[in-house]
Design a protein around this motif. Structure first.
Motif: not given
Length: 103
Positions: A10-11, A13-14, A18, A36-37, A40, A44
């Motif tokens: 998760i880190s 991916y973030r 970014a 990646q979008t 994500a 969620w």
């Protein structure tokens, strides 16, 4: 069945998202639909609904767009007049036969 993501994933991916957003912002690009979008959004959606959504159609559409785009546009490094960022592999000479000719 929910997919399990580690905190490191998760880190990662973030951080990737970014970095990509920052890169696009500094170069004047939009951050449009990317793999990646989609990942994500799946993440969620799983957390909010409790089940994994079917993302095959979205990824197939993205694959089709990417293939078409790559066929019609040269790579960015080539447009900029630079050499490929990939290193060339070292060539290993083939062994010669007894008389000096190749087998």
């Amino acid at each position: 069945m929910l997919r399990r993501y580690s905190d490191k994933t998760i880190s990662c991916y973030r951080a990737r998202l970014a970095h990509y957003r920052h890169w696009c912002h500094t170069r004047g690009y939009q951050t449009g639909t990317i793999r990646q979008t989609i990942n994500a959004l799946v993440f969620w959606a799983e957390r909010s609904t409790g089940q994994a959504p079917d993302d095959r159609a979205a990824k197939q559409a993205l694959r089709g767009f990417t293939e078409t785009f790559n066929r019609t546009h040269p790579p960015a490094w080539r447009v900029a007049g630079r050499r490929s960022p990939r290193r060339r592999r070292a060539t290993v000479p083939r062994p010669l036969g007894d008389g000096g000719e190749r087998p």
